[in-house]
Write a protein that holds these residues in place. Sequence first.
Motif, PDB file in Angstrom:
ATOM      1  N   UNK A  55      60.815  -8.484  43.499  1.00  0.00           N
ATOM      2  CA  UNK A  55      60.542  -9.170  44.761  1.00  0.00           C
ATOM      3  C   UNK A  55      59.483 -10.260  44.600  1.00  0.00           C
ATOM      4  N   UNK A  56      58.409  -9.962  43.860  1.00  0.00           N
ATOM      5  CA  UNK A  56      57.287 -10.901  43.761  1.00  0.00           C
ATOM      6  C   UNK A  56      56.551 -10.669  42.446  1.00  0.00           C
ATOM      7  N   UNK A  57      56.067 -11.771  41.849  1.00  0.00           N
ATOM      8  CA  UNK A  57      55.198 -11.714  40.671  1.00  0.00           C
ATOM      9  C   UNK A  57      53.975 -12.561  40.990  1.00  0.00           C
ATOM     10  N   UNK A  58      52.777 -12.004  40.774  1.00  0.00           N
ATOM     11  CA  UNK A  58      51.530 -12.758  40.924  1.00  0.00           C
ATOM     12  C   UNK A  58      50.667 -12.529  39.685  1.00  0.00           C
ATOM     13  N   UNK A  59      49.781 -13.482  39.422  1.00  0.00           N
ATOM     14  CA  UNK A  59      48.881 -13.403  38.269  1.00  0.00           C
ATOM     15  C   UNK A  59      47.449 -13.347  38.816  1.00  0.00           C
ATOM     16  N   UNK A  60      46.670 -12.349  38.383  1.00  0.00           N
ATOM     17  CA  UNK A  60      45.304 -12.241  38.889  1.00  0.00           C
ATOM     18  C   UNK A  60      44.331 -13.099  38.076  1.00  0.00           C
ATOM     19  N   UNK A  61      43.056 -13.042  38.419  1.00  0.00           N
ATOM     20  CA  UNK A  61      42.038 -13.881  37.784  1.00  0.00           C
ATOM     21  C   UNK A  61      41.875 -13.598  36.293  1.00  0.00           C
ATOM     22  N   UNK A 105      49.760 -10.062  46.764  1.00  0.00           N
ATOM     23  CA  UNK A 105      48.772 -11.127  46.900  1.00  0.00           C
ATOM     24  C   UNK A 105      47.517 -10.718  46.140  1.00  0.00           C
ATOM     25  N   UNK A 106      46.920 -11.640  45.408  1.00  0.00           N
ATOM     26  CA  UNK A 106      45.626 -11.367  44.770  1.00  0.00           C
ATOM     27  C   UNK A 106      44.536 -12.038  45.592  1.00  0.00           C
ATOM     28  N   UNK A 107      43.344 -11.434  45.624  1.00  0.00           N
ATOM     29  CA  UNK A 107      42.243 -12.062  46.347  1.00  0.00           C
ATOM     30  C   UNK A 107      41.085 -12.384  45.401  1.00  0.00           C
ATOM     31  N   UNK A 108      40.053 -13.013  45.917  1.00  0.00           N
ATOM     32  CA  UNK A 108      38.921 -13.453  45.086  1.00  0.00           C
ATOM     33  C   UNK A 108      38.052 -12.295  44.615  1.00  0.00           C
ATOM     34  N   UNK A 110      39.404  -9.619  43.276  1.00  0.00           N
ATOM     35  CA  UNK A 110      40.174  -8.934  42.245  1.00  0.00           C
ATOM     36  C   UNK A 110      41.109  -7.863  42.768  1.00  0.00           C
ATOM     37  N   UNK A 111      41.236  -7.746  44.073  1.00  0.00           N
ATOM     38  CA  UNK A 111      42.151  -6.751  44.643  1.00  0.00           C
ATOM     39  C   UNK A 111      43.585  -7.282  44.628  1.00  0.00           C
ATOM     40  N   UNK A 112      44.534  -6.368  44.521  1.00  0.00           N
ATOM     41  CA  UNK A 112      45.957  -6.685  44.582  1.00  0.00           C
ATOM     42  C   UNK A 112      46.488  -6.091  45.876  1.00  0.00           C
ATOM     43  N   UNK A 113      46.767  -6.957  46.827  1.00  0.00           N
ATOM     44  CA  UNK A 113      47.302  -6.540  48.123  1.00  0.00           C
ATOM     45  C   UNK A 113      48.817  -6.416  48.015  1.00  0.00           C
ATOM     46  N   UNK A 114      49.386  -5.463  48.753  1.00  0.00           N
ATOM     47  CA  UNK A 114      50.836  -5.307  48.772  1.00  0.00           C
ATOM     48  C   UNK A 114      51.294  -4.936  50.177  1.00  0.00           C
ATOM     49  N   UNK A 115      52.512  -5.324  50.494  1.00  0.00           N
ATOM     50  CA  UNK A 115      53.133  -4.987  51.775  1.00  0.00           C
ATOM     51  C   UNK A 115      54.493  -4.381  51.488  1.00  0.00           C
ATOM     52  N   UNK A 116      54.958  -3.552  52.432  1.00  0.00           N
ATOM     53  CA  UNK A 116      56.199  -2.821  52.194  1.00  0.00           C
ATOM     54  C   UNK A 116      57.269  -3.146  53.232  1.00  0.00           C
ATOM     55  N   UNK A 117      58.456  -2.670  52.938  1.00  0.00           N
ATOM     56  CA  UNK A 117      59.606  -2.854  53.824  1.00  0.00           C
ATOM     57  C   UNK A 117      59.514  -1.988  55.080  1.00  0.00           C
ATOM     58  N   UNK A 118      58.578  -1.026  55.108  1.00  0.00           N
ATOM     59  CA  UNK A 118      58.476  -0.111  56.254  1.00  0.00           C
ATOM     60  C   UNK A 118      57.205  -0.332  57.069  1.00  0.00           C
ATOM     61  N   UNK A 119      56.601  -1.517  56.960  1.00  0.00           N
ATOM     62  CA  UNK A 119      55.479  -1.856  57.815  1.00  0.00           C
ATOM     63  C   UNK A 119      54.129  -1.347  57.368  1.00  0.00           C
TER      64      UNK A 119
END
Length: 183
Positions: A55-61, A105-108, A110-119
């Motif tokens: 679904x998604x690929x992100x690269x952290x700091x 989503x990565x934040x400043x 260093x956390x990796x945020x995630x969201x799901x299909x069920x809210x």
Amino acid sequence: MPLDSAFQGVKCETICSDPAGRIWIGTEGRGITVLDTYGIRQIGPAEGLPGSWIQKIVCDQRGILWVSCSSEGIARIETDTGGLWKIRRYGRKEGILDPYVSTLLTDTLGRIWFATQTGRVGYLENDRVARWWGPETGLPELPLRALAIDRFGRLWVGTKGNGVWYGYPTKDGMRFQQPSRKL
């Protein structure tokens, strides 16, 4: 494998580049295609990826890649200078209570945020699931499709079918609501 045949009939969902200049392409059903100085390589379940629907690929700091694998949770991919990778999975056993992760989503911090299909929304911090929020905090019980953090630190969540919501801190964690005409 020639580049044109590597993508014949492939449905690409996400693209990310890393600090080494590699291009990571997430697909529906074929895992990840990596383009780098070694050529075109595939990463899928045989190589340790939790699933092949990306679904998604992100690269952290730090240059670590984070991958949402449709109904299989999250994968962390670390690469070395030789082009090899090490994959760690995050699923139910690691605290991902809802493995239907739709976006990251990565934040400043260093956390990796995630969201799901069920809210549900959560984040990984220091290699573990740190927090979760769901419908009980105001989020709609719908697929969540997009995440962003604004300059005030508010978490914005895009839904499939009910617009956008934002999270604001409370003494118990976070509460979500739809924006009014003014912020």
